[in-house]
Motif scaffolding. Sequence first.
Motif, PDB file in Angstrom:
ATOM      1  N   LYS A   1       0.781  -1.229  -0.115  1.00 55.37           N
ATOM      2  CA  LYS A   1       0.066  -0.051  -0.139  1.00 55.37           C
ATOM      3  C   LYS A   1       0.737   1.284   0.076  1.00 55.37           C
ATOM      4  N   GLU A   2       1.928   1.213   0.800  1.00 54.43           N
ATOM      5  CA  GLU A   2       2.747   2.408   0.773  1.00 54.43           C
ATOM      6  C   GLU A   2       3.444   2.576  -0.610  1.00 54.43           C
ATOM      7  N   GLY A   3       3.798   1.312  -1.274  1.00 56.60           N
ATOM      8  CA  GLY A   3       4.635   1.402  -2.561  1.00 56.60           C
ATOM      9  C   GLY A   3       3.670   1.912  -3.572  1.00 56.60           C
TER      10      GLY A   3
ATOM     11  N   GLY B   1       1.681   8.983  -6.428  1.00 56.88           N
ATOM     12  CA  GLY B   1       1.490  10.285  -5.531  1.00 56.88           C
ATOM     13  C   GLY B   1       0.483  10.516  -4.507  1.00 56.88           C
ATOM     14  N   ASN B   2      -0.186   9.298  -4.252  1.00 57.33           N
ATOM     15  CA  ASN B   2      -1.313   9.548  -3.216  1.00 57.33           C
ATOM     16  C   ASN B   2      -0.418   9.250  -1.813  1.00 57.33           C
TER      17      ASN B   2
ATOM     18  N   MET C   1      -2.488   7.523   1.065  1.00 54.62           N
ATOM     19  CA  MET C   1      -2.347   6.010   0.903  1.00 54.62           C
ATOM     20  C   MET C   1      -0.981   5.632   1.172  1.00 54.62           C
ATOM     21  N   GLN C   2       0.220   6.373   0.929  1.00 57.34           N
ATOM     22  CA  GLN C   2       1.342   6.027   1.437  1.00 57.34           C
ATOM     23  C   GLN C   2       1.421   5.941   3.168  1.00 57.34           C
ATOM     24  N   ALA C   3       1.017   7.067   3.507  1.00 58.29           N
ATOM     25  CA  ALA C   3       0.796   7.279   4.998  1.00 58.29           C
ATOM     26  C   ALA C   3       0.192   6.170   5.538  1.00 58.29           C
ATOM     27  N   GLU C   4      -1.095   5.475   5.177  1.00 57.66           N
ATOM     28  CA  GLU C   4      -1.568   4.561   5.608  1.00 57.66           C
ATOM     29  C   GLU C   4      -0.661   3.263   5.598  1.00 57.66           C
ATOM     30  N   GLY C   5      -0.211   3.037   4.718  1.00 64.18           N
ATOM     31  CA  GLY C   5       0.510   1.909   4.324  1.00 64.18           C
ATOM     32  C   GLY C   5       1.665   1.915   5.398  1.00 64.18           C
TER      33      GLY C   5
END
Length: 83
Positions: free
Chosen positions: A13-15, A21-22, A25-29
Motif C-alpha cells: 500500500k505504501e509503495g 503520488g497518493n 495511501m502512502q501514510a496509511e501503508g
Amino acid sequence: MGERMEEAKGNIKEGVGKLTGNEEMQAEGRVEKGAAKAKREIKGTAESVKGRVEEGLGKVTGDDETRARGMADRIKGDTEHAG
C-alpha cells in the motif's frame, strides 16, 4: 503469520501510494506496516519470555520435556521478534 501478511500489505500500500503520488495511501501503508511489525515483535518477545521461564523450570525440576518445550518456545519467540 498474520502479522507478516499485514506488514506485506502495508508495504504494498505504501509503495502504490508512492507510485501514484497518493500521500494519504502512502501514510496509511506506512502505519499499517509499522503496527503489524510492532504486534509481531511484541508477540515474539512474549513467546520468548514464556519459553525462557518454561526452560528454566525444566532445568530446576529436571523435567527434560518441559525444558525442551521451553527451549522451542524461546527460539520461536526470538525468531518472530527478530523478523
